[in-house]
Motif scaffolding. Structure first.
Motif, mmCIF file in Angstrom:
data_model
loop_
_atom_site.group_PDB
_atom_site.id
_atom_site.type_symbol
_atom_site.label_atom_id
_atom_site.label_comp_id
_atom_site.label_asym_id
_atom_site.label_seq_id
_atom_site.Cartn_x
_atom_site.Cartn_y
_atom_site.Cartn_z
ATOM 1 N N UNK A 60 2.148 10.048 -17.867
ATOM 2 C CA UNK A 60 2.959 8.871 -17.877
ATOM 3 C C UNK A 60 4.043 8.687 -17.345
ATOM 4 N N UNK A 61 5.208 9.342 -17.261
ATOM 5 C CA UNK A 61 6.402 9.232 -16.661
ATOM 6 C C UNK A 61 6.163 9.514 -15.067
ATOM 7 N N UNK A 62 5.239 10.399 -14.853
ATOM 8 C CA UNK A 62 4.929 10.712 -13.296
ATOM 9 C C UNK A 62 4.185 9.315 -12.903
ATOM 10 N N UNK A 63 3.281 8.893 -13.472
ATOM 11 C CA UNK A 63 2.708 7.607 -12.866
ATOM 12 C C UNK A 63 3.468 6.426 -12.739
ATOM 13 N N UNK A 64 4.521 6.419 -13.585
ATOM 14 C CA UNK A 64 5.394 5.417 -13.737
ATOM 15 C C UNK A 64 6.231 5.439 -12.562
ATOM 16 N N UNK A 65 6.869 6.891 -12.269
ATOM 17 C CA UNK A 65 7.656 7.184 -11.213
ATOM 18 C C UNK A 65 7.048 6.575 -10.097
ATOM 19 N N UNK A 66 5.910 7.334 -9.565
ATOM 20 C CA UNK A 66 4.941 7.043 -8.516
ATOM 21 C C UNK A 66 4.912 5.634 -8.348
ATOM 22 N N UNK A 67 4.405 4.688 -9.177
ATOM 23 C CA UNK A 67 4.354 3.455 -8.943
ATOM 24 C C UNK A 67 5.336 2.208 -9.211
ATOM 25 N N UNK A 68 6.740 3.052 -9.224
ATOM 26 C CA UNK A 68 7.765 2.257 -9.422
ATOM 27 C C UNK A 68 8.372 1.256 -8.234
ATOM 28 N N UNK A 69 7.862 -0.075 -8.206
ATOM 29 C CA UNK A 69 8.348 -0.685 -7.090
ATOM 30 C C UNK A 69 9.617 -1.006 -6.976
ATOM 31 N N UNK A 70 10.321 -0.774 -8.031
ATOM 32 C CA UNK A 70 11.895 -1.010 -7.898
ATOM 33 C C UNK A 70 12.751 0.340 -7.520
ATOM 34 N N UNK A 71 12.044 1.473 -6.956
ATOM 35 C CA UNK A 71 12.659 2.466 -6.457
ATOM 36 C C UNK A 71 11.948 2.961 -5.173
ATOM 37 N N UNK A 72 13.042 3.225 -4.120
ATOM 38 C CA UNK A 72 12.601 3.439 -2.823
ATOM 39 C C UNK A 72 12.463 5.148 -2.530
ATOM 40 N N UNK A 73 12.909 5.810 -3.602
ATOM 41 C CA UNK A 73 12.584 7.487 -3.359
ATOM 42 C C UNK A 73 11.155 7.776 -3.235
ATOM 43 N N UNK A 74 10.476 7.416 -4.291
ATOM 44 C CA UNK A 74 9.072 7.932 -4.383
ATOM 45 C C UNK A 74 8.227 7.416 -3.232
ATOM 46 N N UNK A 75 8.469 6.138 -2.772
ATOM 47 C CA UNK A 75 7.617 5.719 -1.521
ATOM 48 C C UNK A 75 8.010 6.404 -0.247
ATOM 49 N N UNK A 76 9.411 6.853 -0.204
ATOM 50 C CA UNK A 76 9.942 7.544 1.079
ATOM 51 C C UNK A 76 9.257 8.855 1.203
ATOM 52 N N UNK A 77 9.619 9.633 -0.057
ATOM 53 C CA UNK A 77 8.994 11.092 0.041
ATOM 54 C C UNK A 77 7.440 11.099 -0.080
ATOM 55 N N UNK A 78 6.895 9.733 -0.446
ATOM 56 C CA UNK A 78 5.559 10.032 -0.362
ATOM 57 C C UNK A 78 5.025 9.804 1.097
ATOM 58 N N UNK A 79 5.529 8.743 1.746
ATOM 59 C CA UNK A 79 5.416 8.931 3.110
ATOM 60 C C UNK A 79 5.833 10.022 3.991
ATOM 61 N N UNK A 80 6.738 10.663 3.711
ATOM 62 C CA UNK A 80 7.119 11.998 4.417
ATOM 63 C C UNK A 80 5.857 13.257 4.218
ATOM 64 N N UNK A 81 5.491 13.080 2.918
ATOM 65 C CA UNK A 81 4.283 14.107 2.678
ATOM 66 C C UNK A 81 2.799 13.524 3.235
ATOM 67 N N UNK A 82 2.619 12.302 3.138
ATOM 68 C CA UNK A 82 1.392 11.642 3.590
ATOM 69 C C UNK A 82 1.130 11.782 5.150
ATOM 70 N N UNK A 83 2.494 11.597 5.941
ATOM 71 C CA UNK A 83 2.387 11.720 7.355
ATOM 72 C C UNK A 83 2.384 12.954 7.536
ATOM 73 N N UNK A 84 3.117 14.002 6.863
ATOM 74 C CA UNK A 84 2.900 15.671 7.397
ATOM 75 C C UNK A 84 1.469 15.945 7.231
ATOM 76 N N UNK A 85 0.592 15.324 6.139
ATOM 77 C CA UNK A 85 -0.822 15.626 6.098
ATOM 78 C C UNK A 85 -1.590 15.011 6.987
ATOM 79 N N UNK A 86 -1.291 13.951 7.407
ATOM 80 C CA UNK A 86 -2.132 13.165 8.487
ATOM 81 C C UNK A 86 -1.908 13.806 9.740
#
Length: 278
Positions: A220-246
């Protein structure tokens, strides 16, 4: 008579020259982020001309400015994270597929704020505008009291704006490269997760222990962290990870968006543990 004709022709040419200097062509006029944030009337074409650093300034300006009256001072921090990633990695120059898709998203937000505030009813042809306006109106009146209701409304507005940006890029002859398209799929996973909280939590309960010993307990806290629109860190880190995979290759053996989400979870959960360790 000859002198008079030459004088008249010279004056006419001079008038045309001065007029051209006094009134620049529309294509040469670049709107500033501060101007767009204050007026909320910049088109996707205007936004496409901006650098990613300027778009970041625009999104922040809209949240601190007119959107504050709707209680939306931090509703697009995750988009700030994505734009910051583009800026830091020199992605999305004007006229590119990434630029047009991003411009469609930012335009939708801008027009949604303007409509919700009653400044205008013009969507600029962006289907996301009306959805953002509805989201903001409900947000400001307390009608999105649960996390599930909030995230669904947010994701639907962003989905429509994103698809409009993709269509805008296609209309300008710009299409995603294979790497960009694989990266785009990560954003699809994000929006899907926002719309499907119970499904995602069930998946994490079942498959979490196979991915990380603590994941089922912290789902639950992980899901809330990942989908929290009021935070920039999860999306930035997610982009780094996804772009590396891509950049490497498609994730083999993955079926559907739920499967893609689970394929990303291991890396995402590690980022969550680091980001929340303090």
């Amino acid at each position: 008579m000859l002198v008079r004709r030459r004088t008249t022709a010279l004056l006419s040419a001079l008038a045309v020259l001065l007029a051209g200097l006094a009134v620049p062509a529309a294509a040469d006029v670049r709107r500033t982020p501060a101007d767009c944030a204050a007026a909320l009337d910049c088109t996707a074409a205007d936004i496409d001309l901006m650098t990613m650093a300027e778009r970041l300034e625009l999104v922040r300006g809209m949240q601190a400015g007119p959107a504050a009256a709707l209680g939306a001072t931090d509703r697009w921090r995750n988009i700030e994270g994505v734009i910051t990633f583009f800026r830091d990695h020199s992605l999305g120059p004007s006229g590119s597929w990434v630029s047009y898709v991003d411009a469609g998203i930012v335009e939708g937000i801008e027009r949604g704020i303007a409509i919700a505030l009653g400044w205008s009813s013009d969507t600029f042809g962006n289907p996301g505008s009306a959805l953002w306006a509805s989201y903001l109106t409900r947000l400001s009146t307390g009608a999105l009291g649960t996390r599930s209701a909030h995230d669904r409304a947010w994701s639907e507005a962003e989905q429509a704006s994103t698809e409009h940006g993709d269509a805008l890029a296609a209309a300008h002859g710009q299409h995603a490269t294979p790497v960009e398209w694989r990266f785009y799929q990560f954003s699809e996973v994000y929006r899907w997760a926002l719309r499907n909280r119970p499904v995602v939590l069930d998946l994490l309960a079942v498959y979490g222990p196979l991915i990380h010993p603590a994941l089922a307990r912290l789902r639950v806290p992980f899901y809330d962290w990942f989908t929290d629109v009021s935070r920039s860190a999860p999306s930035y880190k997610g982009c780094e990870m996804a772009y590396g995979f891509a950049q490497l290759h498609p994730i083999a053996g993955v079926v559907g968006v739920a499967g893609l989400f689970l394929a990303y979870v291991a890396e995402l959960f590690d980022e969550y543990l680091v980001d929340t360790s303090d």
